[in-house]
Every structure is written in C-alpha cells, then in structure tokens.
Design a protein around this motif. Structure first.
Motif, PDB file in Angstrom:
ATOM      1  N   LEU A  18      44.232  14.408  40.652  1.00 37.61           N
ATOM      2  CA  LEU A  18      44.421  14.728  39.244  1.00 37.61           C
ATOM      3  C   LEU A  18      44.362  16.250  39.116  1.00 37.61           C
ATOM      4  CD1 LEU A  18      44.808  13.558  36.426  1.00 37.61           C
ATOM      5  CD2 LEU A  18      42.311  13.509  36.178  1.00 37.61           C
ATOM      6  N   VAL A  19      45.492  16.848  38.750  1.00 35.75           N
ATOM      7  CA  VAL A  19      45.657  18.300  38.742  1.00 35.75           C
ATOM      8  C   VAL A  19      45.771  18.793  37.307  1.00 35.75           C
ATOM      9  CG1 VAL A  19      47.278  20.142  39.335  1.00 35.75           C
ATOM     10  CG2 VAL A  19      46.705  18.402  41.022  1.00 35.75           C
ATOM     11  N   ALA A  20      45.179  19.943  37.031  1.00 33.89           N
ATOM     12  CA  ALA A  20      45.275  20.531  35.701  1.00 33.89           C
ATOM     13  C   ALA A  20      45.482  22.033  35.817  1.00 33.89           C
ATOM     14  CB  ALA A  20      44.017  20.243  34.882  1.00 33.89           C
ATOM     15  N   GLY A  21      45.986  22.605  34.744  1.00 33.53           N
ATOM     16  CA  GLY A  21      46.164  24.051  34.690  1.00 33.53           C
ATOM     17  C   GLY A  21      45.888  24.570  33.295  1.00 33.53           C
ATOM     18  N   HIS A  22      45.529  25.827  33.218  1.00 39.50           N
ATOM     19  CA  HIS A  22      45.262  26.452  31.922  1.00 39.50           C
ATOM     20  C   HIS A  22      45.254  27.958  32.109  1.00 39.50           C
ATOM     21  CE1 HIS A  22      43.505  27.166  27.954  1.00 39.50           C
ATOM     22  NE2 HIS A  22      43.665  25.885  27.692  1.00 39.50           N
ATOM     23  N   GLN A  23      45.560  28.696  31.052  1.00 40.67           N
ATOM     24  CA  GLN A  23      45.421  30.143  31.126  1.00 40.67           C
ATOM     25  C   GLN A  23      43.955  30.496  31.417  1.00 40.67           C
ATOM     26  OE1 GLN A  23      46.528  28.538  28.383  1.00 40.67           O
ATOM     27  NE2 GLN A  23      48.610  29.212  27.957  1.00 40.67           N
ATOM     28  N   PRO A  24      43.706  31.575  32.149  1.00 34.82           N
ATOM     29  CA  PRO A  24      42.325  31.966  32.425  1.00 34.82           C
ATOM     30  C   PRO A  24      41.682  32.613  31.203  1.00 34.82           C
ATOM     31  CG  PRO A  24      43.844  33.528  33.423  1.00 34.82           C
ATOM     32  CD  PRO A  24      44.685  32.430  32.843  1.00 34.82           C
ATOM     33  N   ASN A  25      41.188  31.779  30.303  1.00 34.25           N
ATOM     34  CA  ASN A  25      40.581  32.285  29.073  1.00 34.25           C
ATOM     35  C   ASN A  25      39.263  32.997  29.349  1.00 34.25           C
ATOM     36  OD1 ASN A  25      42.717  31.143  27.741  1.00 34.25           O
ATOM     37  ND2 ASN A  25      41.537  29.547  26.720  1.00 34.25           N
TER      38      ASN A  25
ATOM     39  N   GLU B 249      32.807  46.287  37.757  1.00 37.00           N
ATOM     40  CA  GLU B 249      33.959  46.883  37.098  1.00 37.00           C
ATOM     41  C   GLU B 249      35.170  45.966  37.264  1.00 37.00           C
ATOM     42  OE1 GLU B 249      34.702  50.862  38.331  1.00 37.00           O
ATOM     43  OE2 GLU B 249      32.713  51.587  37.740  1.00 37.00           O
ATOM     44  N   TRP B 250      35.954  45.845  36.203  1.00 37.17           N
ATOM     45  CA  TRP B 250      37.125  44.978  36.197  1.00 37.17           C
ATOM     46  C   TRP B 250      38.335  45.772  35.720  1.00 37.17           C
ATOM     47  CZ3 TRP B 250      36.323  40.373  38.430  1.00 37.17           C
ATOM     48  CH2 TRP B 250      34.994  39.921  38.509  1.00 37.17           C
ATOM     49  N   THR B 251      39.456  45.584  36.399  1.00 34.15           N
ATOM     50  CA  THR B 251      40.675  46.325  36.058  1.00 34.15           C
ATOM     51  C   THR B 251      41.612  45.493  35.199  1.00 34.15           C
ATOM     52  OG1 THR B 251      40.532  47.517  38.149  1.00 34.15           O
ATOM     53  CG2 THR B 251      42.651  47.568  37.014  1.00 34.15           C
ATOM     54  N   THR B 252      41.730  44.207  35.512  1.00 37.54           N
ATOM     55  CA  THR B 252      42.625  43.320  34.778  1.00 37.54           C
ATOM     56  C   THR B 252      41.855  42.116  34.263  1.00 37.54           C
ATOM     57  OG1 THR B 252      43.270  42.297  36.883  1.00 37.54           O
ATOM     58  CG2 THR B 252      44.737  43.999  36.007  1.00 37.54           C
ATOM     59  N   ILE B 253      42.405  41.478  33.238  1.00 36.65           N
ATOM     60  CA  ILE B 253      41.688  40.416  32.540  1.00 36.65           C
ATOM     61  C   ILE B 253      41.602  39.121  33.356  1.00 36.65           C
ATOM     62  CG2 ILE B 253      43.757  39.604  31.304  1.00 36.65           C
ATOM     63  CD1 ILE B 253      40.168  39.765  29.887  1.00 36.65           C
ATOM     64  N   GLY B 254      42.631  38.808  34.163  1.00 37.49           N
ATOM     65  CA  GLY B 254      42.657  37.545  34.893  1.00 37.49           C
ATOM     66  C   GLY B 254      41.475  37.344  35.824  1.00 37.49           C
ATOM     67  N   PRO B 255      41.212  38.257  36.748  1.00 37.63           N
ATOM     68  CA  PRO B 255      40.076  38.088  37.657  1.00 37.63           C
ATOM     69  C   PRO B 255      38.724  38.058  36.947  1.00 37.63           C
ATOM     70  CG  PRO B 255      41.640  39.650  38.562  1.00 37.63           C
ATOM     71  CD  PRO B 255      42.074  39.384  37.155  1.00 37.63           C
ATOM     72  N   LEU B 256      38.578  38.831  35.862  1.00 35.64           N
ATOM     73  CA  LEU B 256      37.346  38.793  35.081  1.00 35.64           C
ATOM     74  C   LEU B 256      37.130  37.398  34.498  1.00 35.64           C
ATOM     75  CD1 LEU B 256      34.960  39.889  33.351  1.00 35.64           C
ATOM     76  CD2 LEU B 256      36.687  40.553  31.645  1.00 35.64           C
ATOM     77  N   ALA B 257      38.159  36.873  33.835  1.00 36.92           N
ATOM     78  CA  ALA B 257      38.053  35.543  33.245  1.00 36.92           C
ATOM     79  C   ALA B 257      37.788  34.490  34.317  1.00 36.92           C
ATOM     80  CB  ALA B 257      39.332  35.210  32.472  1.00 36.92           C
ATOM     81  N   ALA B 258      38.482  34.613  35.453  1.00 40.92           N
ATOM     82  CA  ALA B 258      38.305  33.639  36.532  1.00 40.92           C
ATOM     83  C   ALA B 258      36.886  33.650  37.067  1.00 40.92           C
ATOM     84  CB  ALA B 258      39.302  33.922  37.660  1.00 40.92           C
ATOM     85  N   GLU B 259      36.294  34.820  37.229  1.00 42.93           N
ATOM     86  CA  GLU B 259      34.927  34.906  37.748  1.00 42.93           C
ATOM     87  C   GLU B 259      33.927  34.301  36.769  1.00 42.93           C
ATOM     88  OE1 GLU B 259      31.877  35.747  40.486  1.00 42.93           O
ATOM     89  OE2 GLU B 259      34.050  35.469  40.635  1.00 42.93           O
ATOM     90  N   LEU B 260      34.084  34.585  35.495  1.00 40.60           N
ATOM     91  CA  LEU B 260      33.200  33.981  34.503  1.00 40.60           C
ATOM     92  C   LEU B 260      33.356  32.465  34.484  1.00 40.60           C
ATOM     93  CD1 LEU B 260      33.519  36.566  31.595  1.00 40.60           C
ATOM     94  CD2 LEU B 260      31.395  35.934  32.776  1.00 40.60           C
ATOM     95  N   ILE B 261      34.589  31.990  34.617  1.00 39.98           N
ATOM     96  CA  ILE B 261      34.826  30.542  34.663  1.00 39.98           C
ATOM     97  C   ILE B 261      34.114  29.925  35.857  1.00 39.98           C
ATOM     98  CG2 ILE B 261      36.619  28.797  35.120  1.00 39.98           C
ATOM     99  CD1 ILE B 261      38.467  30.636  33.331  1.00 39.98           C
TER     100      ILE B 261
END
Length: 245
Positions: free
Chosen positions: A7-14, A119-131
């Motif tokens: 069962l696979v899912a996807g979502h934007q890295p909020n 330190e974070w440069t772009t939003i994607g990796p920051l959101a992914a780490e918090l997730i």
C-alpha cells in the motif's frame, strides 16, 4: 500464492504536518514525499511551508520564509529558504513558549529542537526531517523518501502511477479528497487500484484554556498526550482499513 500489493502513498512534504498526514503515513507500507511538484505558498496547498500551533489565544501560524519572487513555477525541491530571517529561533521559541506546560513536552522536545539548531537551505529536506522525527515519536516506521532523490516525477495520474511503479506496487492510498479529482477508471487503466484514507480527528486534552482546537500540527497531540498519542491518532471506526475504490 499471490503476495498482496504494497500500500503506497504520496504527499507533498508539508512543514510540521497535521494529524491526518501522519495517519496516512501510518496506513501506508511505503511513502513518497513528492517534492517534484510546484511549490505553492497559499490556498489549498499552502501547507508546504507553514502550519498551526496551539496558543493561549487559540492558534498561530508558523511560516518558513521561502524565496518566491521570480520563481513562480519552481518545484518544492528547489524552493530556497530565506535565511536572512531568523525563523529557526522564532519558531522554536514559539513552540517552547506555547507547549512548555504540556505534560509531555520534555519527552519529545530535544529531537525537535535539534532540527531547528541545524541550518537548512531548501524547504523539502527540512520538512522531510521534521516528518521523520515526528513519525518516530509516534512509532510510525513506514519508510519515507523524497521523490526528487528517487527520480520520480510526472503530473496528476502519471505521477501517482510512477510512485507505485517505483515501489513495485499496484495499490495507491489516496487522501479522502482524492474522490473529488481522481479518475479511477484511468488509474485502473494504468494498473493501479486506489483506496481512500478514512481519518477521524481525535479530541484530546490541550494544555491551553478554551475549547478544543482541531487541525493543529501533530506536535500538539504528542506534547499533550505522550504515550497515548499513537493510539489516539489511529483510533476510531475508520482508522484501520481504507475502503477500496
């Protein structure tokens, strides 16, 4: 004997997602953070860089400043954070101030604070780490990866089919609003069956006065309910089994 499809899912890295996001993550066997789609700052998809925390007055936004001038069509993977603004200190101080009286704040605070100390440069990796950190606090072990790093792209149904193909799956878990826009016949023609998440928002104690405020970021439940947070997240008559399309 035929093995069941993952069962696979996807979502934007909020950024600091709400409980429905983590409920969906917990239901899936594999989860793709789709950072190959356009970064959207406002409207229905305006959760990519902001979310809500509970306060004495009700709630407030925590918004990561993202550089968007002249970059209207940029993908999430390329969305740069404006680090001229001291947002990391501001966000952590707001979280600490509003949740320090929560019963389990100290139990979960350090890994969250550690993210804000980097330190974070772009939003994607920051959101992914918090997730990943928050998922770990909920004992959610679903593997998560970023679409750009996995070289998974496409638009609309093609994107969903590509996510399934990446994982060797034929079953996609959609959020409940997918019923409004997914063409299930088209998905079937691509060899993908769709099931829909069913999420009941839990009501739980909040350390601030006043009526219960739903829709806060998932930290609200963790800090207030601690070890009970996972059971509350997954409780309810519809939590265990998505309904087939």
């Amino acid at each position: 004997m035929t093995m069941p499809s993952l069962l696979v899912a996807g979502h934007q890295p909020n950024y600091l997602p709400w409980l429905g996001f983590f409920h969906k993550l917990a239901q899936a066997d594999r989860f793709m953070l789709v950072d190959t789609v356009q970064f959207v700052k406002r409207g229905e998809f305006g959760w990519m860089h902001r979310n809500k925390i509970r306060t004495q007055e009700g709630w407030q936004w925590l918004s990561v400043p993202v550089l968007t001038k002249g970059k209207r069509d940029q993908e999430i993977a390329a969305a740069e954070i404006n680090n001229q603004v001291d947002w990391r200190r501001k966000h952590w101080r707001a979280i600490e101030f509003n949740y320090r009286s929560a019963p389990f704040f100290r139990d979960y605070a350090e890994p969250i604070r550690a993210v804000y100390e980097r330190e974070w440069t772009t939003i994607g990796p920051l959101a992914a780490e918090l997730i990943r950190v928050i998922a770990g606090a909920f004992s959610i072990e679903t593997p998560v990866e970023l679409a750009a790093a996995a070289n998974v792209g496409g638009e609309a149904h093609t994107l969903l089919a590509n996510i399934c193909k990446h994982y060797g799956s034929s079953t996609y878990l959609s959020g409940p609003h997918g019923r409004d826009y997914l063409d299930l016949a088209d998905m079937r023609s691509r060899g993908v069956a769709v099931v829909f998440q069913q999420f009941t928002h839990p009501v739980y104690r909040q350390c601030q006065p006043g009526p219960f405020e739903p829709g806060m970021c998932a930290l609200d439940l963790l800090f207030n309910e601690g070890p009970r947070a996972r059971d509350l997240l997954l409780a309810g008559p519809n939590a265990a089994a998505p309904v087939s399309a």
